[in-house]
Design a protein around this motif. Structure first.
Motif: not given
Length: 326
Positions: A28-33, A76-80, A211-212
């Motif tokens: 999962t990848y979350m955008t900023n907009w 933990g709601q998104t991987d990156c 996250l690391e």
């Protein structure tokens, strides 16, 4: 009738097919907009099967003005996530969130000032009211003040509404190269756009930041995501139609006209393909430039060097190995 040998081959094929399906690693990848052309390469990689090609089942989640994507990643709601800039991610890391940036799609930060006709440069803005968002006070505004002598007393809050700018010719407002100038143009206002990146602002934008622990424990998936994403961006710039269809599905308010304008500006100004990307590939980040950005943050006391070493905030081996040339 099928022979025993044929049935065995069919069974083996079915098992292999099932194993291939199971090998798709959810990511999962979350955008900023909200979904827009500025996210096009990510959507393109979904639409054209590039992520699946690398064994990933990717979900793109939209961010928005009320969404704290850093907090959601920490929970933990998104991987990156899509960091707005490498500097933003360094500040977050210095603040205690173990975030690591792997790549930056935008070699030029699309942040701009929009001024009414007649303003020839930043030097002409010293007598103007300048509309900026609060976050800018801890970013490019510090650079503009130092370089051009602009003052805090000139600023007023930007509310992501162009009407105050349209109504007052003595105002300048912030914007994103691919967005607000289009809205101003549609409003029939003659204006000039000043791209910070073409005047010395060195921030990268549109990062892949994780996250690391994610980088450590899901290294193969993360590396595959980086590679497929850069291939997605190359594909999107060549033919944005597949990605655009998914963008409009996620964000029904997005128009074909806006997407076409945005893609045109991304290409025209070399936002993705300029500079080091020509040689090192889409998404590249140079250590020399990162050091420059880190020094800016330290000099302006946005990062305490005792709490953050620059090299701890980045892991560049994946993007160096990718090398998807424009």
């Amino acid at each position: 009738m099928q022979s025993t040998f044929t049935r065995t081959l069919l069974a083996a094929a079915l098992l292999a097919s099932g194993a291939g399906a199971q090998a798709q690693d959810k990511f999962t990848y979350m955008t900023n907009w909200y979904a827009q052309a500025e996210h096009g390469g990510f959507y393109q990689a979904v639409a054209t099967g590039l992520y699946k090609k690398y064994g990933l089942d990717v979900t793109i989640k939209m961010g928005g003005p009320q969404v704290n994507i850093l907090q959601l990643m920490a929970a933990g709601q998104t991987d990156c996530i899509m960091g707005s800039s490498d500097m933003q991610m360094m500040v977050a890391r210095a603040g205690g969130l173990p975030v690591v940036t792997l790549a930056a799609v935008f070699q030029k930060d699309p942040q701009v000032f929009i001024a009414h006709e007649g303003v020839k440069g930043f030097e002409d803005m010293k007598d103007k009211t300048i509309l900026i968002a609060p976050a800018a006070q801890r970013g490019y505004w510090l650079w503009l003040k130092g370089k051009y002598g602009l003052q805090d007393s000139q600023t007023r809050p930007y509310t992501f509404n162009i009407q105050p700018f349209v109504a007052d010719k003595n105002t300048v407002q912030q914007g994103y190269l691919t967005s607000e100038p289009f809205a101003v143009q549609k409003a029939g206002v003659k204006a000039t756009t000043f791209l910070f990146a073409d005047h010395g602002w060195t921030s990268y934008a549109t990062t892949i930041s994780c996250l690391e622990d994610t980088v450590k424990n899901r290294g193969k998936a993360v590396d595959s995501f980086v590679k497929a994403t850069m291939e997605g961006w190359k594909s999107f710039l060549a033919d944005p139609a597949p990605g655009a269809a998914l963008i409009k599905k996620d964000n029904p308010n997005m128009t074909d006209e806006q997407i076409a304008y945005s893609v045109g500006k991304l290409k025209e100004m070399g936002i993705i393909t300029a500079g080091d990307a020509k040689v090192s590939g889409i998404g590249t980040m140079s250590e020399a430039r990162l050091k420059q950005n880190y020094a800016f943050l330290v000099d302006h006391k946005l990062v305490d060097p005792a709490k953050l070493k620059m090299e701890d905030a980045f892991r560049l081996d994946a993007i160096k190995a990718t090398k998807v040339l424009p």
